[in-house]
Enzyme design. Structure first.
Site, PDB file in Angstrom:
ATOM      1  N   ASP A  11       0.873  -1.184   0.000  1.00 47.99           N
ATOM      2  CA  ASP A  11       0.000   0.000   0.000  1.00 47.99           C
ATOM      3  C   ASP A  11       0.906   1.227   0.000  1.00 47.99           C
ATOM      4  O   ASP A  11       2.127   1.116   0.140  1.00 47.99           O
ATOM      5  CB  ASP A  11      -0.886  -0.014   1.267  1.00 47.99           C
ATOM      6  N   SER A  12       0.286   2.397  -0.097  1.00 49.35           N
ATOM      7  CA  SER A  12       1.058   3.638  -0.026  1.00 49.35           C
ATOM      8  C   SER A  12       1.560   3.907   1.396  1.00 49.35           C
ATOM      9  O   SER A  12       2.497   4.673   1.582  1.00 49.35           O
ATOM     10  CB  SER A  12       0.176   4.808  -0.459  1.00 49.35           C
ATOM     11  N   TYR A  43      -1.060   8.324  -2.450  1.00 46.34           N
ATOM     12  CA  TYR A  43      -1.134   7.894  -3.853  1.00 46.34           C
ATOM     13  C   TYR A  43      -2.290   8.587  -4.594  1.00 46.34           C
ATOM     14  O   TYR A  43      -2.276   8.669  -5.813  1.00 46.34           O
ATOM     15  CB  TYR A  43      -1.373   6.379  -3.925  1.00 46.34           C
ATOM     16  N   CYS A  74      -4.265  -1.793  -1.911  1.00 47.05           N
ATOM     17  CA  CYS A  74      -4.420  -0.373  -2.185  1.00 47.05           C
ATOM     18  C   CYS A  74      -5.386  -0.257  -3.364  1.00 47.05           C
ATOM     19  O   CYS A  74      -5.134  -0.828  -4.428  1.00 47.05           O
ATOM     20  CB  CYS A  74      -3.059   0.211  -2.551  1.00 47.05           C
ATOM     21  N   GLU A 154      -2.846   8.376   8.310  1.00 49.63           N
ATOM     22  CA  GLU A 154      -1.382   8.222   8.395  1.00 49.63           C
ATOM     23  C   GLU A 154      -0.850   8.767   9.724  1.00 49.63           C
ATOM     24  O   GLU A 154       0.105   8.250  10.286  1.00 49.63           O
ATOM     25  CB  GLU A 154      -0.691   8.931   7.220  1.00 49.63           C
ATOM     26  N   CYS A 186     -10.914   2.590  -0.174  1.00 43.89           N
ATOM     27  CA  CYS A 186      -9.523   2.941   0.126  1.00 43.89           C
ATOM     28  C   CYS A 186      -9.183   2.192   1.405  1.00 43.89           C
ATOM     29  O   CYS A 186      -9.966   2.209   2.360  1.00 43.89           O
ATOM     30  CB  CYS A 186      -9.379   4.440   0.347  1.00 43.89           C
ATOM     31  N   HIS A 188      -7.233   2.734   3.712  1.00 45.13           N
ATOM     32  CA  HIS A 188      -7.061   3.531   4.933  1.00 45.13           C
ATOM     33  C   HIS A 188      -8.388   3.704   5.689  1.00 45.13           C
ATOM     34  O   HIS A 188      -8.395   3.913   6.894  1.00 45.13           O
ATOM     35  CB  HIS A 188      -6.533   4.929   4.588  1.00 45.13           C
TER      36      HIS A 188
HETATM   37  N1  DGL Z   1      -4.762   3.141   0.767  1.00 48.63           N
HETATM   38  C1  DGL Z   1      -4.744   3.458  -0.597  1.00 48.63           C
HETATM   39  C2  DGL Z   1      -5.995   3.096  -1.331  1.00 48.63           C
HETATM   40  O1  DGL Z   1      -6.606   2.119  -0.975  1.00 48.63           O
HETATM   41  C3  DGL Z   1      -4.033   4.715  -1.043  1.00 48.63           C
HETATM   42  C4  DGL Z   1      -4.333   5.968  -0.314  1.00 48.63           C
HETATM   43  C5  DGL Z   1      -3.426   7.100  -0.717  1.00 48.63           C
HETATM   44  O2  DGL Z   1      -2.210   6.957  -0.564  1.00 48.63           O
HETATM   45  O3  DGL Z   1      -3.927   8.128  -1.205  1.00 48.63           O
HETATM   46  O4  DGL Z   1      -6.365   3.707  -2.289  1.00 48.63           O
END
Ligand code: DGL
Length: 266
Positions: A11-12, A43, A74, A154, A186, A188
C-alpha cells in the site's frame, strides 16, 4: 508455489494494514511481507505513470523476497495498475481489492443504490463504477473522493473533530441520495470506521473489501496447494519513508505484535 513462502502485501502507507489484519484473522498460519510506500504517500494525487512505476518497483522488491502471491492492498494501485501487473509479471498471482469490494457490496444491497468513497485517483479511474455497472446495469452508483482522510489516518488521527468534520463533508450527500451500501474504496478508511458509522447511520451496510479480498486469497492459495501448514508470526514490515513514524501509527492499529519496521530503498 512454495507453500512456506510469505504473502506480499503493499500500500502507499498504513492503509494496507487493514488488509493485513484480515489476513491474520482468516489465515493465521500465513506469513506476510508488508511494504508501505510512505515516501510517496498519498497515492491519491499521483499520476497513472507514477502509480504504475511504484507498483512495478514494489512488486519486484517483494518478488526478490520470494513471496508466493501479492495482495495489492491499495485501491488506487488496484484501479490503475492491477491489469498491468498481471500482464507484466505472469509468474506470480496478484490479488486486487476493487473486484472483491464490488462482489461484497452486490451481495448486501437491497435498493441497488451504492456509494463509493475512495481517493481522487481511484474515483477518476471509475474502476468501481464500471465494474458495478457491468455486473448489474440497473445499479445507481454515487462516488466521492475523500482526500482529507488518508493524511489523518497516516497520523493515526482516526477520531476527533477533524475526522468528524471531513466525514460530514464527504458522507452527507450519500445520505441525501438514499444509498443502502457504502464501499470503503480505500484501505485507509476502515480505520475511520467509527466516525464513518456515526455519520452515515446504522442502517447503511458498510463494506470493507478486505474480507472478500482475503477470502479470495485463501481460495487462490488453496487451489495452488499454497496454504502454509505451520503456524508462524514472523512477519516483516518495510517502508520507503520514515520507519519510526510508520511504527507509531501501525502499533496503534495493530498492537504491540508489530515491533519492527525496516527502511527499504527501491
Ligand atoms: N490506501 C490506498 C488506497 O486504498 C491509497 C491511499 C493514498 O495513498 O492516497 O487507495
Amino acid at each position: 508455489m512454495h507453500k512456506e513462502s510469505p504473502i506480499g502485501v503493499f500500500d502507499s502507507g498504513v492503509g494496507g494494514l487493514s488488509v493485513a489484519r484480515e489476513i491474520f484473522r482468516q489465515l493465521p498460519q500465513e506469513r506476510i511481507i508488508y511494504f508501505g510506500d510512505t515516501a510517496h504517500v498519498p497515492y491519491g494525487s499521483r499520476s497513472i505513470e507514477e502509480l504504475t512505476l511504484f507498483g512495478d518497483q514494489i512488486s519486484e522488491f517483494l518478488m526478490a523476497k520470494g513471496v508466493k502471491a501479492i495482495v495489492v492492498a491499495c485501491n488506487t494501485s488496484s484501479s490503475v495498475s492491477l491489469d498491468h501487473l498481471l500482464e507484466k509479471y505472469p509468474s506470480i498471482p496478484f490479488i486486487g481489492v476493487i473486484e472483491p469490494g464490488i462482489t461484497a457490496a452486490l451481495e448486501v444491497t437491497k435498493n441497488s443504490k451504492i456509494g463509493v468513497i475512495a481517493t481522487q485517483a481511484t474515483i477518476n479511474s471509475e474502476a468501481h463504477k464500471k465494474l458495478l455497472l457491468t455486473r448489474k446495469p440497473d445499479i445507481e452508483v454515487y462516488t466521492m473522493a475523500c482526500p482529507k482522510f488518508v493524511p489523518l489516518v497516516e497520523k493515526g488521527e482516526t477520531e476527533g473533530p477533524e475526522a468528524k468534520k471531513a466525514a460530514l463533508e464527504y458522507l452527507t450527500p450519500f445520505k441525501e441520495a438514499g444509498i443502502d451500501t457504502l464501499i470503503l474504496g480505500c484501505t485507509h478508511y476502515p480505520f475511520l470506521i467509527d466516525v464513518i458509522r456515526e455519520v452515515i447511520g446504522p442502517e447503511v451496510n458498510i463494506v470493507d473489501p478486505a474480507l472478500e479480498t482475503v477470502r479470495q486469497t485463501k481460495e487462490l492459495l488453496q487451489k495452488n496447494q499454497g496454504l502454509r501448514d505451520e503456524n508462524n508470526s514472523n512477519n516483516e514490515y518495510f517502508v520507503s519513508g520514515n520507519p519510526e513514524s510508520f511504527l507509531v501509527t501501525a502499533k496503534k492499529f495493530m498492537g504491540d505484535a508489530l515491533q519492527e519496521v525496516k527502511k527499504a530503498t527501491l
